[in-house]
Design an enzyme around this catalytic site. Structure first.
Site, PDB file in Angstrom:
ATOM      1  N   TYR A  56       0.747  -1.215   0.021  1.00 19.71           N
ATOM      2  CA  TYR A  56       0.301   0.286   0.307  1.00 19.71           C
ATOM      3  C   TYR A  56       1.034   1.117  -0.185  1.00 19.71           C
ATOM      4  O   TYR A  56       1.420   1.236  -0.015  1.00 19.71           O
ATOM      5  CB  TYR A  56      -0.674  -0.131   1.402  1.00 19.71           C
ATOM      6  N   ARG A  61       8.359   4.223  -4.414  1.00 21.15           N
ATOM      7  CA  ARG A  61       8.480   3.185  -3.226  1.00 21.15           C
ATOM      8  C   ARG A  61       7.254   3.066  -3.403  1.00 21.15           C
ATOM      9  O   ARG A  61       7.779   1.682  -3.561  1.00 21.15           O
ATOM     10  CB  ARG A  61       8.109   4.132  -2.164  1.00 21.15           C
ATOM     11  N   HIS A  70      -0.525 -20.765  -0.558  1.00 24.48           N
ATOM     12  CA  HIS A  70       0.259 -20.079  -0.407  1.00 24.48           C
ATOM     13  C   HIS A  70       0.613 -19.467  -1.400  1.00 24.48           C
ATOM     14  O   HIS A  70       1.128 -18.067  -1.743  1.00 24.48           O
ATOM     15  CB  HIS A  70       1.773 -20.641   0.663  1.00 24.48           C
ATOM     16  N   LYS A 112       6.354  -1.441   2.131  1.00 25.43           N
ATOM     17  CA  LYS A 112       4.515  -1.347   2.822  1.00 25.43           C
ATOM     18  C   LYS A 112       3.336  -2.651   2.220  1.00 25.43           C
ATOM     19  O   LYS A 112       3.415  -1.531   1.607  1.00 25.43           O
ATOM     20  CB  LYS A 112       4.852   0.157   2.223  1.00 25.43           C
ATOM     21  N   GLU A 126      12.150   3.051  13.789  1.00 28.46           N
ATOM     22  CA  GLU A 126      11.384   3.632  13.621  1.00 28.46           C
ATOM     23  C   GLU A 126      10.369   3.713  14.229  1.00 28.46           C
ATOM     24  O   GLU A 126      10.615   3.007  15.184  1.00 28.46           O
ATOM     25  CB  GLU A 126      11.055   3.272  11.905  1.00 28.46           C
ATOM     26  N   LEU A 165      11.007   1.075   6.718  1.00 27.64           N
ATOM     27  CA  LEU A 165       9.869   2.778   5.833  1.00 27.64           C
ATOM     28  C   LEU A 165      10.376   3.778   4.956  1.00 27.64           C
ATOM     29  O   LEU A 165      11.227   4.032   6.233  1.00 27.64           O
ATOM     30  CB  LEU A 165       9.435   2.986   6.064  1.00 27.64           C
TER      31      LEU A 165
HETATM   32  N1  PDD Z   1       2.785   5.204   7.476  1.00 30.40           N
HETATM   33  N2  PDD Z   1       7.747   4.254   8.952  1.00 30.40           N
HETATM   34  C1  PDD Z   1       5.768   3.256   8.950  1.00 30.40           C
HETATM   35  C2  PDD Z   1       6.427   2.158   9.404  1.00 30.40           C
HETATM   36  C3  PDD Z   1       4.783   3.606   8.317  1.00 30.40           C
HETATM   37  O1  PDD Z   1       4.514   3.170   8.097  1.00 30.40           O
HETATM   38  C4  PDD Z   1       5.039   5.065   8.144  1.00 30.40           C
HETATM   39  C5  PDD Z   1       3.738   5.889   6.881  1.00 30.40           C
HETATM   40  C6  PDD Z   1       6.445   5.828   7.811  1.00 30.40           C
HETATM   41  C7  PDD Z   1       6.332   7.683   7.721  1.00 30.40           C
HETATM   42  O2  PDD Z   1       6.347   7.324   6.098  1.00 30.40           O
HETATM   43  P1  PDD Z   1       5.492   8.507   5.180  1.00 30.40           P
HETATM   44  O3  PDD Z   1       6.571   9.978   5.762  1.00 30.40           O
HETATM   45  O4  PDD Z   1       5.906   8.370   3.915  1.00 30.40           O
HETATM   46  O5  PDD Z   1       4.584   8.799   5.483  1.00 30.40           O
HETATM   47  C8  PDD Z   1       6.713   5.262   7.982  1.00 30.40           C
HETATM   48  C9  PDD Z   1       1.383   5.427   6.881  1.00 30.40           C
HETATM   49  C10 PDD Z   1       1.320   7.339   6.978  1.00 30.40           C
HETATM   50  C11 PDD Z   1       0.537   4.923   7.266  1.00 30.40           C
HETATM   51  O6  PDD Z   1       0.199   3.415   7.368  1.00 30.40           O
HETATM   52  O7  PDD Z   1      -0.862   5.143   6.968  1.00 30.40           O
END
Ligand code: PDD
Length: 290
Positions: free
Chosen positions: A31, A50, A100, A146, A184, A208
């Site tokens: 996603y 990405r 799977h 992601k 993170e 990420l």
């Molecule tokens: N999540 N790390 C993780 C695990 C994340 O899920 C996200 C963002 C980020 C930040 O990435 P970015 O700056 O590109 O949004 C880092 C989104 C917002 C979500 O899952 O809703």
């Protein structure tokens, strides 16, 4: 609310996916979350890049060219009310008998996109900052993908919420030295500030590659803010002058309490005060029309 599903725009109440969808059965998909300011998708090229990286990581062909994505997303933005929105894109390996291994021959991917109102942190939250807890990063070794299978992130975020906090800061341990280092947040990237230097963990398979993270580092570079991209130890997290959280939906937010103890003076600090307005200025100036 109008959503996009497999080539069609429709009210969300009419959007259904079969139960044999591999996203439902296996969490087999990826996603993206893309912020939209004044009806323009922010850093769209980077988000689509990405997305391609995530699709490559799970060996799923991109169902659309970037031109097609741009077209779909601009129509979605136009069909939904509000100047500021956030787009959610979701692609799974499609609908197939439960097995799977990948369906053979491949079946069409399921492509879903929706838009929601973007509500960045309000002034009260910006002024107070948020509380966080530390937690063991017990996710897999492909956190750069992601993936829609977010169960570890869901449990880690809930651990924070159960402790009355907004986010969990994730720590892994070096297998050789045993020393802790930061990856993170459960759904955000984390920066550490020490002695007026902004510290960011290096992009690797354990985090990420955040789009907001990139913007913050670019802004720091342009403003001449001292910064280092390197492994950050658990001790540095615990002794930080400031901790900052970044994501597409939260933008930049100060973490002012960690595991119940104040971070620095327990208030958003000088680095936050410098970066936050830079980010606000930048996001309105550099938007590219999709
Ligand atoms: N999540 N790390 C993780 C695990 C994340 O899920 C996200 C963002 C980020 C930040 O990435 P970015 O700056 O590109 O949004 C880092 C989104 C917002 C979500 O899952 O809703």
């Amino acid at each position: 609310m109008t959503v996009y599903l497999n080539g069609k725009f429709m009210p969300i109440a009419e959007a259904y996916v079969p139960v044999l969808d591999r996203g439902f059965i296996f969490g087999d998909g990826v996603y993206e979350v893309i912020p939209v300011y004044s009806k323009c998708a922010f850093r769209l090229d980077e988000h689509l890049q990405r997305l391609q990286h995530s699709l490559d990581g799970i060996r799923l062909a991109n169902p659309h060219s970037n031109a097609e994505w741009t077209q779909i997303l601009s129509e979605l933005i136009a069909r939904n009310a509000g100047e500021d929105q956030y787009l959610y894109l979701h692609i799974t390996r499609g609908v197939a008998r439960r097995d799977h291994a990948f369906p053979q021959p491949p079946v069409p991917a399921t492509v879903y996109a929706m838009s929601s109102p973007l509500l960045p942190p309000d002034n009260a939250l910006l002024a107070s900052g948020v509380a966080a807890v530390t937690a063991v990063d017990n996710r897999w070794l492909h956190c750069d993908i992601k993936a829609i299978s977010l169960l570890p992130n869901v449990l880690l975020r809930q651990q924070a919420v159960d402790a009355g906090c907004a986010e969990a800061i994730l720590l892994r341990h070096d297998p050789i030295t045993g020393s802790g280092f930061m990856t993170e947040g459960a759904a955000s990237n984390i920066f550490v500030v020490k002695n007026n230097t902004l510290l960011a963990p290096p992009k690797d398979n354990l985090m990420l590659p955040g789009i907001t993270y990139d913007v913050v580092l670019e802004l720091a570079r342009a403003a001449g803010i001292a910064h280092e991209v390197r492994k950050i130890t658990e001790a540095e997290v615990r002794n930080a002058d400031e901790l900052l959280l970044t994501s597409s939906t939260k933008e930049i937010l100060a973490i002012t309490t960690l595991d119940g103890k104040p971070v620095g003076r327990g208030k958003p600090g000088a680095m936050f005060a410098q970066l936050y307005p830079l980010y606000q200025k930048f996001k309105h100036e550099v938007m590219r029309k999709p």
